[in-house]
Design an enzyme around this catalytic site. Structure first.
Site, short mmCIF file in Angstrom:
data_model
loop_
_atom_site.label_atom_id
_atom_site.label_comp_id
_atom_site.label_asym_id
_atom_site.label_seq_id
_atom_site.Cartn_x
_atom_site.Cartn_y
_atom_site.Cartn_z
N LYS A 3 0.80 -1.23 0.00
CA LYS A 3 0.00 0.00 0.00
C LYS A 3 0.84 1.28 0.00
CE LYS A 3 -3.48 -2.73 -0.10
NZ LYS A 3 -4.18 -2.93 -1.39
N GLY B 28 -8.98 -2.12 5.39
CA GLY B 28 -9.29 -1.91 6.81
C GLY B 28 -8.53 -2.82 7.75
N GLU C 244 -6.26 3.32 -1.79
CA GLU C 244 -5.70 2.02 -2.18
C GLU C 244 -6.17 1.68 -3.58
OE1 GLU C 244 -7.14 -1.03 0.46
OE2 GLU C 244 -6.39 -0.01 2.24
N ARG D 246 -8.76 -6.54 -8.43
CA ARG D 246 -9.71 -7.60 -8.75
C ARG D 246 -11.02 -6.99 -9.28
NH1 ARG D 246 -9.95 -6.26 -3.35
NH2 ARG D 246 -12.02 -5.65 -2.62
N ARG E 4 -26.27 -5.84 -0.20
CA ARG E 4 -25.70 -7.18 -0.01
C ARG E 4 -26.54 -7.92 1.03
NH1 ARG E 4 -19.13 -6.72 0.32
NH2 ARG E 4 -18.84 -5.16 -1.32
C1 MV4 Z 1 -8.50 6.17 6.43
C2 MV4 Z 1 -9.56 6.79 7.09
C3 MV4 Z 1 -9.38 8.06 7.58
N1 MV4 Z 1 -8.20 8.69 7.43
N2 MV4 Z 1 -7.34 6.85 6.28
C4 MV4 Z 1 -10.67 1.93 5.70
C5 MV4 Z 1 -10.41 0.92 4.64
C6 MV4 Z 1 -9.09 1.22 4.06
N3 MV4 Z 1 -9.22 1.28 2.64
C7 MV4 Z 1 -8.68 2.54 4.63
N4 MV4 Z 1 -9.74 2.98 5.49
C8 MV4 Z 1 -9.73 4.23 6.05
N5 MV4 Z 1 -8.59 4.94 5.92
C9 MV4 Z 1 -7.22 8.07 6.77
N6 MV4 Z 1 -6.06 8.71 6.61
C10 MV4 Z 1 -10.75 6.07 7.23
C11 MV4 Z 1 -10.84 4.78 6.71
C12 MV4 Z 1 -12.07 4.13 6.93
C13 MV4 Z 1 -12.42 3.64 8.18
C14 MV4 Z 1 -11.56 3.71 9.26
C15 MV4 Z 1 -11.92 3.27 10.49
C16 MV4 Z 1 -13.19 2.71 10.68
C17 MV4 Z 1 -14.05 2.59 9.63
C18 MV4 Z 1 -13.68 3.05 8.37
C19 MV4 Z 1 -14.57 2.93 7.32
C20 MV4 Z 1 -14.19 3.40 6.09
C21 MV4 Z 1 -12.95 3.99 5.90
#
Ligand code: MV4
Length: 447
Positions: free
Chosen positions: A116, A165, A288, A292, A337
């Site tokens: 990542k 996550g 990210e 897929r 879903r």
């Molecule tokens: C974050 C964020 C807030 N700030 N990064 C969640 C999945 C992965 N793709 C990255 N994610 C997140 N990254 C920064 N800098 C919030 C999320 C996030 C999340 C984080 C904690 C709890 C639930 C979440 C749900 C969606 C996205």
């Protein structure tokens, strides 16, 4: 075009792949576990091979068994679907070395985008906005302290080998940092055999918006609009839609162009998704890349009017993208879903026999499912049993169609997430499009 494809998956996505193959005139081979003998992907494939017992690590993750099945059936290609081996670079490499086309990007691409911090550096190089934080992986706790002070708390530590996550830790103040850093490294080492972390400014109330892209081997990359995926619980998406209720023409053009620039820089070939975080001030940042085809691809298919699965197979066979220009988004699409889970018991998996299974229909309704009446859901796998996808001229019509579809859907014998979806769909904030990634958390407290 391929003459025969092996499907290294199960459930609704295996059926989805079989349907695409039939329309392309490609013969299909399903592999299945002993627990999936009565599954529809076994029933509808041209040939089938049993690859082991119920547990995934002995069947759908069993690389030698799957490769042997492809070899004895003379399959030219393997479609991995999503989950299981779909983003396993080693598997893609084994396929390649056996002369079997892996339907997805190259092993090198999977490995690179799976790192990542590396993916983020590449996107920055392409001029895609990235979340402020460390340049690549953190080299020491000292560097972590320095960067956190520079960008300000809260910050988030993410495992470079994580994603979706997994392996994340929010740090709210400087006195928590050292402990969080040590713990996160240990967890990342345990989970991914790689302790490396990177740091970002933590956004409190973002929306999760992702862009569907597809590239071919002639340097063409197209973006097929965005999907709004903020309605999720514990990083499991529940509802997805396209377009996002907060993305206007101008923002769509910017975010899609960013996705195309990123995909072109890495020479991406296949279907893929670029995930963005959209801040409350509507600025977007790369998060990210997923290499897929995703669960929620149908909402894009409905608004674009294109069969993404067929297109992914075509470009894997070396054909040119069929729709390079004249891309127009039409109406609005939503996916719910449906899981075999009990929402009243913390969404606990609830496998068992479905005594009655009656699916909805009518205008603007699509149901992707491997379910049928009397089907016994095995306990070993993901609890997704159906995806209900509706399309309407606008968001309101798509929501109304979803509500009446879920009211038509009858599943008896097991608990499902249908009643929970109906409550969310009737929520005024949801209906106004006013939500973020913490919506479900707040919604559950309200219930
Ligand atoms: C974050 C964020 C807030 N700030 N990064 C969640 C999945 C992965 N793709 C990255 N994610 C997140 N990254 C920064 N800098 C919030 C999320 C996030 C999340 C984080 C904690 C709890 C639930 C979440 C749900 C969606 C996205």
């Amino acid at each position: 075009m391929f003459k025969k494809i092996l499907i290294a998956n199960r459930g609704e996505i295996a059926l989805r792949i079989i349907r695409a193959c039939k329309e392309l005139g490609i013969a299909t081979v399903s592999v299945y576990s002993e627990a999936d003998e009565d599954s529809l992907h076994v029933r509808f494939a041209d040939e089938v091979v049993c690859i082991g017992p119920g547990p995934s690590n002995r069947s759908y993750l069993n690389v030698p068994s799957i490769i042997s099945a492809a070899e004895v059936t003379n399959s030219e290609a393997i479609h991995p679907g999503y989950g299981f081996l779909a983003e396993n670079a080693d598997f893609a490499e084994v396929c390649e070395s056996c002369g079997i086309k892996f339907i997805g990007p190259s092993p090198h691409m999977i490995a690179n985008m799976g790192d990542k911090a590396f993916a983020k550096a590449k996107m920055e190089q392409a001029g895609v906005p990235i979340i402020p934080g460390s340049k690549g992986i953190l080299k020491s706790i000292k560097e972590a302290r320095y960067i956190a002070e520079e960008i300000g708390f809260p910050v988030i530590l993410k495992a470079t080998a994580g994603g979706g996550g997994r392996g994340m830790r929010i740090v709210r103040s400087r006195n928590e940092l050292e402990n969080a850093y040590t713990m996160a490294r240990a967890e990342a080492e345990g989970a991914f055999s790689n302790p490396d972390l990177y740091m970002e400014k933590y956004f409190e109330n973002p929306r999760h918006i992702e862009v569907q892209i597809i590239g071919d081997s002639f340097d063409n990359v197209v973006a097929l609009g965005e999907r709004e995926c903020s309605i999720q619980r514990k990083h499991q998406k529940l509802i997805e839609e396209s377009p996002s209720p907060v993305v206007d023409e101008k923002l769509r053009e910017e975010i899609c162009n960013a996705a195309i620039k990123g995909a072109k820089l890495v020479n991406y070939q296949s279907a893929g998704t670029i995930e963005f975080l959209l801040d409350v001030d509507r600025k977007f940042y790369f998060m990210e890349m997923n290499t897929r085809i995703q669960v929620e691809h149908p909402v894009t298919e409905m608004v674009v009017g294109m069969d993404l699965m067929k297109e992914q197979i075509r470009v894997a066979a070396g054909e040119k993208l069929s729709t390079i220009s004249e891309l127009k988004l039409r109406g609005h699409s939503i996916e719910c879903r449906i899981n075999a889970e009990d929402p009243d018991k913390g969404f606990r998996p609830n496998p068992g026999r479905m005594e009655i299974f009656h699916t909805p229909g009518g205008p603007g309704v699509r149901v992707d499912t491997h379910g049928y009446a009397q089907y016994q859901i095995p306990p070993f796998y993901d609890s997704l049993i159906a995806k209900v996808i509706t399309h309407g001229k606008d968001r309101t019509e798509a929501i109304v169609r979803m509500i009446r579809s879920l009211e038509e859907f009858v599943i008896e014998g097991i608990k499902t997430t249908i009643p929970f979806h109906l409550k969310v769909l009737r929520d005024p904030d949801f209906q106004r499009g006013e939500f973020d990634t913490k919506f479900i958390e707040r919604f559950m407290e309200k219930l």
